[in-house]
Design an enzyme around this catalytic site. Structure first.
Site: not given
Ligand code: PMV
Length: 308
Positions: A96-97, A100-103, A105, A147
């Site tokens: 899912p975009v 927080g699951l890195g979609s 990257a 990520d």
């Molecule tokens: O992409 P996310 O939602 O997992 O967030 C990345 C983690 C942060 O520490 C919030 C940002 C970062 O660049 O490390």
């Protein structure tokens, strides 16, 4: 044809503080994947189809800072490939975009690998990671790089921005339940808000980041020593510090509470926050029950994953 896939990821400890140089721990989540297929085309140009985000476009109609266009341009220029070949690129993803699951990257990593291999120029993991980091900057502004690193290497990592990346030996396996609030929240905004807090009182927030960093260091030792049941208390503490940074949300807090009530040994939000996913520490016997409780509490999706 060349096909490449990359996993999703979650941050176990240290999100946000990692942007300020503190250590963080992250793991790949193999149950969700981004997949890229590159084929030659009889039509000139590079056509990109990503049905999940309703994209079907010629490369040269996309703005140059569009992450997919930027991946392709950066890579082809760096490999010295000119003129650009005629290609069809198909991108699909079960990650899912903005959750927080890195979609973002994962799509970058899969696209970089698929393109490079199609062109007969396979890259090392280090090169893939460096290209993907450049694209993360377009997504986030000031990304730590965690990520792209955990997704490129697809192993648990202990990470310090601009400093070190070590894969993390896991002394004894442990089970996590991931719960999705279903709310999409751009990491760029929560990262920007934390930056404003930090700028308003650097002394206070450096101390908060130090506390998060100490949690990540302790967690690393516990994971390596094979005593994962001790991680729960650290997850709870890390969640409280993320609440202090204002990056949790009522929905995340609600799922974290529901997991604890259902017997999780600890729980926290994961990633940028404000929406997206939370994680709970379970055992193989409690995981299904915790996942059911999370869904009953409103989680739109749950994933059970074993680390190590
Ligand atoms: O992409 P996310 O939602 O997992 O967030 C990345 C983690 C942060 O520490 C919030 C940002 C970062 O660049 O490390």
């Amino acid at each position: 044809m060349s096909i490449s896939s990359a996993p999703g990821k979650i941050i176990l400890f240290g999100e946000h503080a990692v942007v300020y140089g503190r250590p963080a721990l992250a793991i790949p989540v193999m149950q969700v994947q981004a997949k890229v297929e590159v084929t030659g085309s009889s039509r000139p140009g590079i056509r990109i189809a990503a049905p999940g985000v309703e994209l079907d476009a010629e490369l040269n109609t996309l703005p140059s800072d569009h992450p997919l266009a930027a991946v392709i341009h950066n890579l082809l220029f760096s490999l010295g490939i000119s003129p650009f070949p005629a290609l069809e690129i198909k991108i699909t993803s079960t990650i899912p975009v903005a959750s927080g699951l890195g979609s973002g990257a994962a799509v970058s990593v899969a696209l970089i690998r698929a393109l490079a291999s199609f062109l007969g120029r396979p890259l090392t993991d280090e090169q893939v990671n460096a290209f993907a980091y450049e694209i993360e900057k377009l997504h986030h502004g000031t990304p730590s790089g965690i990520d792209n690193t955990v997704i490129t290497y697809a192993r648990p990592v202990y990470f310090i921005k601009d400093h070190m990346m070590e894969t993390l030996p896991v002394g004894a396996p442990f089970t996590l339940v991931i719960g999705d609030t279903g709310l999409r929240a751009p990491t760029k905004e929560s990262v920007g808000d934390v930056r404003r807090l930090w700028e308003s009182d650097k002394h206070r927030w450096e101390q908060v980041f130090d506390a998060v960093g100490r949690i990540a260091e302790s967690a690393r030792r516990i994971i390596e020593a094979g005593r994962p049941q001790e991680l729960g208390a650290y997850m709870d503490q890390n969640h409280a510090l993320l609440q202090e940074m204002t990056v949790s949300s009522p929905e995340l807090d609600h799922l974290v509470e529901a997991a604890r009530k259902a017997g999780a040994l600890g729980a926290k939000m994961s990633g940028g926050g404000r929406g997206g996913n939370m994680i709970a520490l379970a055992t193989p016997t409690t995981a299904e029950g915790i996942a059911a409780s999370l869904r009953a509490a409103g989680a739109k999706n749950t994933i059970i994953t074993t680390v190590g």
